[in-house]
Design a protein around this motif. Structure first.
Motif, short mmCIF file in Angstrom:
data_model
loop_
_atom_site.label_atom_id
_atom_site.label_comp_id
_atom_site.label_asym_id
_atom_site.label_seq_id
_atom_site.Cartn_x
_atom_site.Cartn_y
_atom_site.Cartn_z
N ILE A 125 30.88 59.67 35.29
CA ILE A 125 30.34 58.78 33.76
C ILE A 125 31.21 57.91 33.26
O ILE A 125 31.23 56.89 33.06
CB ILE A 125 29.82 60.30 33.30
N LEU A 126 32.83 58.65 34.04
CA LEU A 126 33.76 57.56 33.29
C LEU A 126 33.64 55.91 34.14
O LEU A 126 33.85 55.23 33.70
CB LEU A 126 35.00 58.57 34.01
N GLU A 127 33.20 56.43 36.08
CA GLU A 127 32.98 55.34 36.52
C GLU A 127 32.01 53.88 36.37
O GLU A 127 32.04 53.02 36.56
CB GLU A 127 32.78 55.61 38.24
N THR A 128 30.66 55.25 35.30
CA THR A 128 29.70 53.87 35.44
C THR A 128 30.36 53.40 33.75
O THR A 128 29.96 52.14 33.87
CB THR A 128 28.63 55.03 34.52
N PHE A 129 31.18 54.28 33.31
CA PHE A 129 31.38 53.25 31.97
C PHE A 129 32.14 51.80 32.20
O PHE A 129 32.66 51.15 31.66
CB PHE A 129 32.40 54.45 31.27
N HIS A 130 33.48 52.68 33.39
CA HIS A 130 34.01 51.69 33.22
C HIS A 130 33.63 50.29 34.32
O HIS A 130 33.83 48.99 33.26
CB HIS A 130 35.46 51.88 34.64
N ALA A 131 32.89 50.53 35.55
CA ALA A 131 31.72 49.50 35.76
C ALA A 131 30.89 48.68 34.62
O ALA A 131 31.43 47.55 34.89
CB ALA A 131 31.18 49.68 36.67
N ARG A 132 30.59 48.75 33.72
CA ARG A 132 29.76 48.38 32.66
C ARG A 132 30.48 47.72 31.70
O ARG A 132 30.60 46.86 31.46
CB ARG A 132 29.33 49.85 32.00
N MET A 133 31.61 48.12 31.42
CA MET A 133 32.94 47.52 30.68
C MET A 133 33.33 46.01 31.27
O MET A 133 33.48 44.97 30.77
CB MET A 133 33.78 47.85 29.82
N VAL A 134 33.49 46.18 32.69
CA VAL A 134 33.62 45.52 33.42
C VAL A 134 33.35 44.08 33.82
O VAL A 134 33.40 42.93 33.63
CB VAL A 134 34.55 45.70 35.62
N GLY A 135 31.57 44.26 34.06
CA GLY A 135 30.33 43.85 34.34
C GLY A 135 30.21 42.50 32.64
O GLY A 135 29.88 42.08 32.78
N ASP A 136 30.65 43.66 31.62
CA ASP A 136 30.45 42.91 30.18
C ASP A 136 31.26 42.22 30.20
O ASP A 136 31.30 40.71 29.65
CB ASP A 136 30.37 43.63 28.93
N MET A 137 32.94 42.22 31.03
CA MET A 137 33.71 41.48 30.43
C MET A 137 33.81 40.48 31.36
O MET A 137 33.65 39.48 30.90
CB MET A 137 35.77 42.10 30.80
N ALA A 138 33.27 40.63 32.26
CA ALA A 138 32.57 39.36 33.09
C ALA A 138 31.78 38.55 33.24
O ALA A 138 32.09 36.72 32.61
CB ALA A 138 33.17 40.28 34.69
N THR A 139 31.33 38.92 32.55
CA THR A 139 30.20 37.99 31.98
C THR A 139 30.64 37.19 30.07
O THR A 139 29.94 35.97 30.06
CB THR A 139 28.57 39.22 31.36
N ALA A 140 31.21 37.78 29.99
CA ALA A 140 31.91 37.25 28.45
C ALA A 140 32.74 36.49 28.94
O ALA A 140 32.79 35.10 28.45
CB ALA A 140 32.84 38.02 27.72
N VAL A 141 33.84 36.38 30.38
CA VAL A 141 34.59 35.68 30.50
C VAL A 141 33.50 34.28 31.00
O VAL A 141 34.26 33.15 30.59
CB VAL A 141 35.21 35.98 31.63
N GLU A 142 32.23 34.55 31.68
CA GLU A 142 32.17 32.94 32.22
C GLU A 142 30.98 32.47 30.62
O GLU A 142 31.15 31.30 30.87
CB GLU A 142 31.05 33.96 33.37
N LYS A 143 30.89 32.84 29.88
CA LYS A 143 30.04 32.19 28.28
C LYS A 143 31.23 31.06 28.48
O LYS A 143 31.26 30.52 28.38
CB LYS A 143 29.17 33.35 27.67
N VAL B 101 39.80 36.92 24.32
CA VAL B 101 38.67 38.26 26.16
C VAL B 101 39.39 38.00 27.11
O VAL B 101 39.64 39.99 27.66
CB VAL B 101 37.51 37.01 27.02
N SER B 102 40.86 38.14 27.96
CA SER B 102 41.05 38.22 28.74
C SER B 102 42.29 39.11 28.27
O SER B 102 42.52 40.37 28.86
CB SER B 102 42.39 36.85 29.36
N ARG B 103 42.45 39.41 26.73
CA ARG B 103 44.06 40.68 26.27
C ARG B 103 42.59 41.32 25.95
O ARG B 103 43.36 42.71 26.51
CB ARG B 103 44.41 39.87 24.94
N LEU B 104 41.23 41.41 25.82
CA LEU B 104 40.77 42.60 25.52
C LEU B 104 40.33 43.49 26.94
O LEU B 104 39.94 44.73 27.25
CB LEU B 104 39.36 42.25 24.87
N ASN B 105 39.74 42.57 27.97
CA ASN B 105 39.75 43.09 28.95
C ASN B 105 40.56 44.13 30.14
O ASN B 105 40.27 44.89 30.24
CB ASN B 105 39.22 41.70 29.81
N ILE B 106 42.34 43.15 29.64
CA ILE B 106 43.02 44.52 29.97
C ILE B 106 43.27 45.48 29.28
O ILE B 106 43.72 47.10 29.55
CB ILE B 106 44.65 43.73 29.62
#
Length: 157
Positions: free
Chosen positions: A31-49, A132-137
């Motif tokens: 569950i934690l891995e799924t949560f982490h993957a989702r957060m990383v994906g959301d952050m990647a989308t935000a950074v791309e935007k 956004v980078s700080r939020l990702n960290i």
């Protein structure tokens, strides 16, 4: 089977292979891995935007700067031509050097202003990308803390 299910199966297999521990599909660590993957994906989308927005604004600023440089260059060339014509008519080379120096100074001032304006428009986007980078960290740190806590709980209970 989607990519996420396959990734979870791969994780379960790797944990079993490396650590000799069998994980079930309902294990909290997954569950934690799924949560982490989702957060990383959301952050990647935000950074791309933000990157796309920054790129668009930079292109607009550079286009504006290019137009300003063309106008300034044309104005400077016209001024030089007029100055040279006047000097030729008056046959006074001494006056031409003073006018060219004045035009060089004006061209420098005219080019400096659009560059400073472009930099001023870019700075807020750089700050936004830094945020956004700080939020990702922070999100990655929280995930690491959660994984550590889960592993501690699993091995100490």
């Amino acid at each position: 089977m989607d990519d996420h299910d396959q990734r979870l199966k791969d994780i379960i297999a790797e944990v079993a292979r490396r650590h000799g521990v069998a994980l079930g599909k309902d294990d909290p660590i997954l569950i934690l891995e799924t949560f982490h993957a989702r957060m990383v994906g959301d952050m990647a989308t935000a950074v791309e935007k933000e990157t796309q927005k920054f790129r668009q604004q930079l292109e607009e600023a550079l286009s504006s700067y290019n137009s300003q440089v063309v106008r300034t260059t044309e104005a400077a060339l016209n001024a030089v031509i007029e100055a040279a014509d006047k000097a030729a008519r008056e046959k006074m080379m001494v006056g031409v050097e003073g006018q060219l120096s004045e035009i060089r100074g004006q061209v420098g001032r005219d080019i400096e202003s659009p560059i400073n304006a472009a930099i001023a428009r870019i700075i807020p986007h750089l700050k936004s990308a830094e945020h956004v980078s700080r939020l990702n960290i922070l999100a990655a740190s929280m995930s690491l803390l959660a994984v550590t806590a889960s592993l501690w709980m699993m091995f100490h209970h």
